[in-house]
Design an enzyme around this catalytic site. Structure first.
Site, PDB file in Angstrom:
ATOM      1  N   LYS A 137       0.828  -1.211   0.000  1.00 28.15           N
ATOM      2  CA  LYS A 137       0.000   0.000   0.000  1.00 28.15           C
ATOM      3  C   LYS A 137       0.861   1.260   0.000  1.00 28.15           C
ATOM      4  CE  LYS A 137      -4.154  -1.771   2.319  1.00 28.15           C
ATOM      5  NZ  LYS A 137      -4.990  -1.662   3.529  1.00 28.15           N
ATOM      6  N   LYS A 156      -6.773 -12.787  -6.861  1.00 28.44           N
ATOM      7  CA  LYS A 156      -7.962 -12.912  -6.025  1.00 28.44           C
ATOM      8  C   LYS A 156      -8.907 -11.735  -6.280  1.00 28.44           C
ATOM      9  CE  LYS A 156      -9.214 -13.399  -1.173  1.00 28.44           C
ATOM     10  NZ  LYS A 156      -8.757 -13.400   0.225  1.00 28.44           N
ATOM     11  N   LYS A 210     -11.808  -5.968  -3.553  1.00 27.36           N
ATOM     12  CA  LYS A 210     -12.693  -4.812  -3.424  1.00 27.36           C
ATOM     13  C   LYS A 210     -12.035  -3.534  -3.906  1.00 27.36           C
ATOM     14  CE  LYS A 210     -13.995  -4.814   0.882  1.00 27.36           C
ATOM     15  NZ  LYS A 210     -14.199  -3.786   1.883  1.00 27.36           N
TER      16      LYS A 210
END
Ligand code: TRP
Length: 329
Positions: A112, A193, A196
């Site tokens: 991140k 995967k 969101k």
């Protein structure tokens, strides 16, 4: 007493079928055997900038989706993290026993931080706040996806360090990876995967997508150059579509093979879309009922916070005493 379960979801992005099949569906099952606390972790969401009006809307939407998916507020607690201040309080105390090196090596932090121009301190502290969420309630079981395993290990390290510095205070939580929870991959990229935070429109089927959008996304899902389903040589895209079908239908492997062997991809996609729509329609109907009932979601969230606050406050008080902080009499 039933063992306690705690898990959390960030109110950012749109909840999708991967979240439903991998987590939410299991949470619903767990609630009858465990004392479950399901938390909307808004303080975690703001570790990266969120548009305030959007965030506020997402919190209520997520709560209504939990309810629509079958989380029963008479069985389980549904709550918002920031409405119980003890989460932030305990996070501070745990921060003070956590070496910075433990945090800078977290893989999610590194991933991140790489994407940010300036890295907020909250991003570094993210796993400490998560440890606080869990340890506040002395949760024994924490059902999470494999991407959260490293955070769970850190939670245990922090708990151990606190216990060794100040005396036995925290229960060691286990990671519970969903036993039957499906790992759903992106429709546009079946090697990643379903996520969101991925914004490509063909990536995920959101739980609130209308039927025609669901159908279109599934029709466009990545497959491979074969014409029809061959169980002995399944490409990742086709395997993912079959997985989605099986997770919703709960068909056995034998039945899946018998039904889908040799089926052309166009037909497979039609059947997958029908199955997804058939399951999401009732969920969406419940969602609209719940969201349309004035004050209902707020009441559930208020009651949830009221039920858990005494547990959380008792932990904070115990920690304060251990550390020698002032506890008013
Ligand atoms: N970090 C988790 C995620 O992104 C969310 C979360 C926050 C959580 N606090 C938690 C999960 C406590 C389990 C327990 O998925």
């Amino acid at each position: 007493m039933k063992p306690r379960v705690f898990s959390g979801v960030q109110p950012s992005g749109d909840l999708h079928i991967g979240n439903y099949l991998g987590a939410l569906k299991n949470w619903v099952k767990l609630q009858y055997d465990y004392e479950c606390i399901y938390c909307i972790v808004d303080l975690h969401a703001v570790t990266v900038y969120q548009d305030p009006a959007t965030l506020r809307g997402k919190i209520s939407e997520l709560a209504a989706l939990f309810l629509a998916a079958g989380i029963d507020p008479r069985q389980s607690v549904i709550m918002v993290q920031s409405s119980v201040p003890a989460h932030a309080e305990l996070a501070w105390m745990l921060t003070c026993v956590t070496p910075v090196g433990w945090l800078t090596r977290m893989t999610q932090y590194k991933a991140k931080a790489e994407k940010q121009e300036t890295v907020g301190d909250g991003l570094l502290q993210y796993p400490v706040l998560m440890a606080a969420d869990i340890l506040l309630y002395q949760a024994q079981i924490v059902p999470v996806g494999d991407d959260q395993v490293q955070h769970l290990e850190l939670t245990r390290d922090i708990a151990q360090r606190f216990n060794s510095l100040y005396g036995e205070t925290f229960v060691m939580p286990e990671t519970k990876l969903p036993a039957v929870g499906a790992r759903i991959m992106g429709l546009d990229d079946p090697l990643k995967k379903m996520s969101k935070s991925e914004t490509a429109s063909g990536h995920a089927v959101a739980l609130l997508d209308p039927p025609d959008v669901i159908r279109r996304k599934i029709q466009r899902a990545t497959t491979d150059s074969q014409p029809c389903v061959d169980f002995d040589a399944l490409g990742p895209g086709v395997a993912n579509l079959l997985n989605i079908f099986q997770a919703f239908s709960e068909w056995t492997d034998d039945r899946m093979r018998a039904h889908f062997s040799g089926m052309r991809y166009g037909r497979l996609k039609q059947e997958v879309a029908d199955m997804v729509i058939a399951h999401l329609e009732p969920l969406q109907r419940r969602y609209r009922e719940i969201a349309g009932e004035p004050g209902y979601v707020d009441r559930v969230l208020k009651e949830g916070a009221e039920r858990v606050a005494p547990i959380a406050n008792a932990t904070v008080e115990a920690v304060k005493r251990r550390m020698g902080l002032y506890v008013p009499c």
